[in-house]
Write a protein that holds these residues in place. Structure first.
Motif, short mmCIF file in Angstrom:
data_model
loop_
_atom_site.label_atom_id
_atom_site.label_comp_id
_atom_site.label_asym_id
_atom_site.label_seq_id
_atom_site.Cartn_x
_atom_site.Cartn_y
_atom_site.Cartn_z
N LEU A 152 56.51 -15.61 -23.41
CA LEU A 152 55.77 -16.72 -22.83
C LEU A 152 54.27 -16.43 -22.80
O LEU A 152 53.44 -17.29 -23.11
N ALA A 153 53.92 -15.19 -22.42
CA ALA A 153 52.51 -14.81 -22.37
C ALA A 153 51.88 -14.87 -23.76
O ALA A 153 50.73 -15.30 -23.92
N ALA A 154 52.62 -14.44 -24.78
CA ALA A 154 52.10 -14.50 -26.15
C ALA A 154 51.89 -15.95 -26.58
O ALA A 154 50.90 -16.29 -27.24
N PHE A 155 52.83 -16.83 -26.19
CA PHE A 155 52.70 -18.25 -26.52
C PHE A 155 51.47 -18.86 -25.84
O PHE A 155 50.70 -19.61 -26.46
N LEU A 156 51.29 -18.53 -24.56
CA LEU A 156 50.13 -19.06 -23.83
C LEU A 156 48.82 -18.57 -24.45
O LEU A 156 47.85 -19.32 -24.55
N ALA A 157 48.81 -17.31 -24.84
CA ALA A 157 47.61 -16.79 -25.49
C ALA A 157 47.34 -17.49 -26.82
O ALA A 157 46.19 -17.67 -27.22
N ARG A 158 48.41 -17.90 -27.46
CA ARG A 158 48.26 -18.58 -28.77
C ARG A 158 47.69 -19.98 -28.60
O ARG A 158 46.87 -20.43 -29.41
N PRO A 166 37.68 -21.99 -22.34
CA PRO A 166 37.30 -20.76 -21.62
C PRO A 166 38.05 -20.58 -20.30
O PRO A 166 38.43 -19.48 -19.94
N ARG A 167 38.24 -21.69 -19.57
CA ARG A 167 38.94 -21.59 -18.29
C ARG A 167 40.39 -21.16 -18.48
O ARG A 167 40.91 -20.32 -17.74
N ALA A 168 41.06 -21.73 -19.47
CA ALA A 168 42.44 -21.35 -19.74
C ALA A 168 42.53 -19.88 -20.13
O ALA A 168 43.41 -19.15 -19.69
N ARG A 169 41.58 -19.44 -20.97
CA ARG A 169 41.59 -18.03 -21.39
C ARG A 169 41.27 -17.11 -20.23
O ARG A 169 41.75 -15.98 -20.17
N HIS A 170 40.44 -17.59 -19.28
CA HIS A 170 40.11 -16.78 -18.11
C HIS A 170 41.36 -16.50 -17.27
O HIS A 170 41.63 -15.35 -16.89
N TRP A 171 42.15 -17.53 -16.98
CA TRP A 171 43.36 -17.35 -16.20
C TRP A 171 44.42 -16.59 -17.00
O TRP A 171 45.21 -15.82 -16.44
N LEU A 172 44.44 -16.80 -18.30
CA LEU A 172 45.40 -16.09 -19.14
C LEU A 172 45.12 -14.59 -19.13
O LEU A 172 46.04 -13.78 -19.12
N LEU A 173 43.83 -14.23 -19.10
CA LEU A 173 43.47 -12.81 -19.05
C LEU A 173 44.02 -12.18 -17.77
O LEU A 173 44.60 -11.07 -17.81
N GLY A 174 43.87 -12.88 -16.64
CA GLY A 174 44.41 -12.36 -15.39
C GLY A 174 45.92 -12.23 -15.42
O GLY A 174 46.48 -11.22 -14.98
N TYR A 175 46.59 -13.24 -15.98
CA TYR A 175 48.04 -13.20 -16.08
C TYR A 175 48.49 -12.06 -16.99
O TYR A 175 49.45 -11.33 -16.69
N SER A 176 47.79 -11.89 -18.09
CA SER A 176 48.13 -10.82 -19.03
C SER A 176 47.98 -9.46 -18.37
O SER A 176 48.83 -8.56 -18.54
N PHE A 177 46.92 -9.30 -17.60
CA PHE A 177 46.70 -8.03 -16.91
C PHE A 177 47.84 -7.74 -15.93
O PHE A 177 48.36 -6.63 -15.87
N VAL A 178 48.22 -8.76 -15.15
CA VAL A 178 49.31 -8.59 -14.18
C VAL A 178 50.61 -8.27 -14.89
O VAL A 178 51.39 -7.40 -14.47
N MET A 179 50.88 -8.95 -16.00
CA MET A 179 52.10 -8.71 -16.77
C MET A 179 52.17 -7.27 -17.26
O MET A 179 53.17 -6.58 -17.10
N LEU A 180 51.09 -6.82 -17.88
CA LEU A 180 51.07 -5.46 -18.43
C LEU A 180 51.16 -4.42 -17.32
O LEU A 180 51.84 -3.40 -17.46
N LEU A 181 50.48 -4.69 -16.21
CA LEU A 181 50.53 -3.76 -15.07
C LEU A 181 51.94 -3.70 -14.49
O LEU A 181 52.45 -2.61 -14.20
N ALA A 182 52.58 -4.85 -14.32
CA ALA A 182 53.94 -4.89 -13.78
C ALA A 182 54.92 -4.17 -14.70
O ALA A 182 55.79 -3.42 -14.24
N PHE A 183 54.77 -4.37 -15.99
CA PHE A 183 55.66 -3.73 -16.96
C PHE A 183 55.49 -2.21 -16.91
O PHE A 183 56.46 -1.46 -16.85
N ALA A 184 54.22 -1.75 -16.93
CA ALA A 184 53.96 -0.32 -16.91
C ALA A 184 54.47 0.32 -15.61
O ALA A 184 55.08 1.39 -15.64
#
Length: 243
Positions: A156-162, A167-185
């Motif tokens: 889902l995150a890859a789809f949203l990034a696609r 700029p606003r959408a990419r701003h929130w996507l960056l935050g979501y991506s960071f949380v996703m990667l942090l949660a996974f790690a």
């Protein structure tokens, strides 16, 4: 360029999630071996008292004499094997299936008192085997749920990034991506580095809590970027002289 990097990271996370999910179906894999060992260790809390009860039964002045011959030899042999290597004995019990269960079938016992004592021990062994299987299945289910949750979230995150265009959408996507990667790690670290025995004894698995928390985070991120998610990119500046 940055968006492509995000997509690549999320697809890599999805691939790792698939690998973890598949590994739970591989009987001799590292994950399943560790899960089996943890389930066996947990069962020591039930198997040690059962072994003590068997020894006390065999040593009783009256009851011990009623359990004799080959039945006594087999019970003493099982007890000796357990005392020598409890983990190995429990491993054979967990993997032996119906054939292993037959080792505790003593139809030749006909004395009521001896029959009652041996049936109680057999019931204890059967319950122990069930505990082993339940503990193992519970942990494997938790791992599969964890892997499947991450797979869905990463895709889902890859789809949203696609599709994120503004700029606003990419701003929130960056935050979501960071949380996703942090949660996974963080969750991978918890699974690899945790005290498996202690956590299983306390039934302290992530369970449905992990997908619930990740789902709330995902839903919040989608709500924040949905209004602009599918908007077109800002048009390129016009050449001088164009209306």
């Amino acid at each position: 360029m940055f968006r492509k990097l995000l997509i690549a990271l999320h697809l890599a996370g999805a691939a790792l999630s698939v690998a973890l999910f598949v590994s739970t179906f591989v009987a001799k894999g590292v994950i399943t071996s560790k899960a089996r060992a943890a389930a066996i260790e947990k069962s020591r809390g039930a198997s040690d008292p059962l072994a003590t009860r068997l020894q006390e039964t065999l040593e009783r002045p009256v009851l011990g004499k009623l359990i004799r011959g080959k039945v006594r030899e087999r019970l003493e042999s099982e007890l000796a094997d357990y005392r020598a290597a409890p983990e190995d004995w429990l491993g054979r019990l967990a993997e032996g299936g119906a054939e292993r269960a037959k080792a505790f079938d003593f139809p030749e016992i006909d004395h009521p008192l001896a029959r009652k004592a041996v049936d109680s021990l057999i019931s204890g062994v059967s319950d122990l085997r069930r505990r082993l299987e339940d503990s193992y299945r519970s942990l494997i289910f938790d791992l599969r749920l964890f892997a499947a949750t991450n797979l869905v979230a990463f895709v889902l995150a890859a789809f949203l990034a696609r599709v994120a265009a503004t700029p606003r959408a990419r701003h929130w996507l960056l935050g979501y991506s960071f949380v996703m990667l942090l949660a996974f790690a963080a969750s991978i670290f918890l699974y690899v580095d945790q005290n498996w025995t202690w956590n299983i004894l306390r039934n302290n698995h992530m369970g449905w809590g992990y997908p619930a928390v990740l789902g709330v985070i995902t839903l919040y991120g989608i709500i924040r970027i949905t209004p602009e998610l599918f908007l077109s990119r800002p048009p390129a500046s016009t050449h001088p002289g164009e209306s």
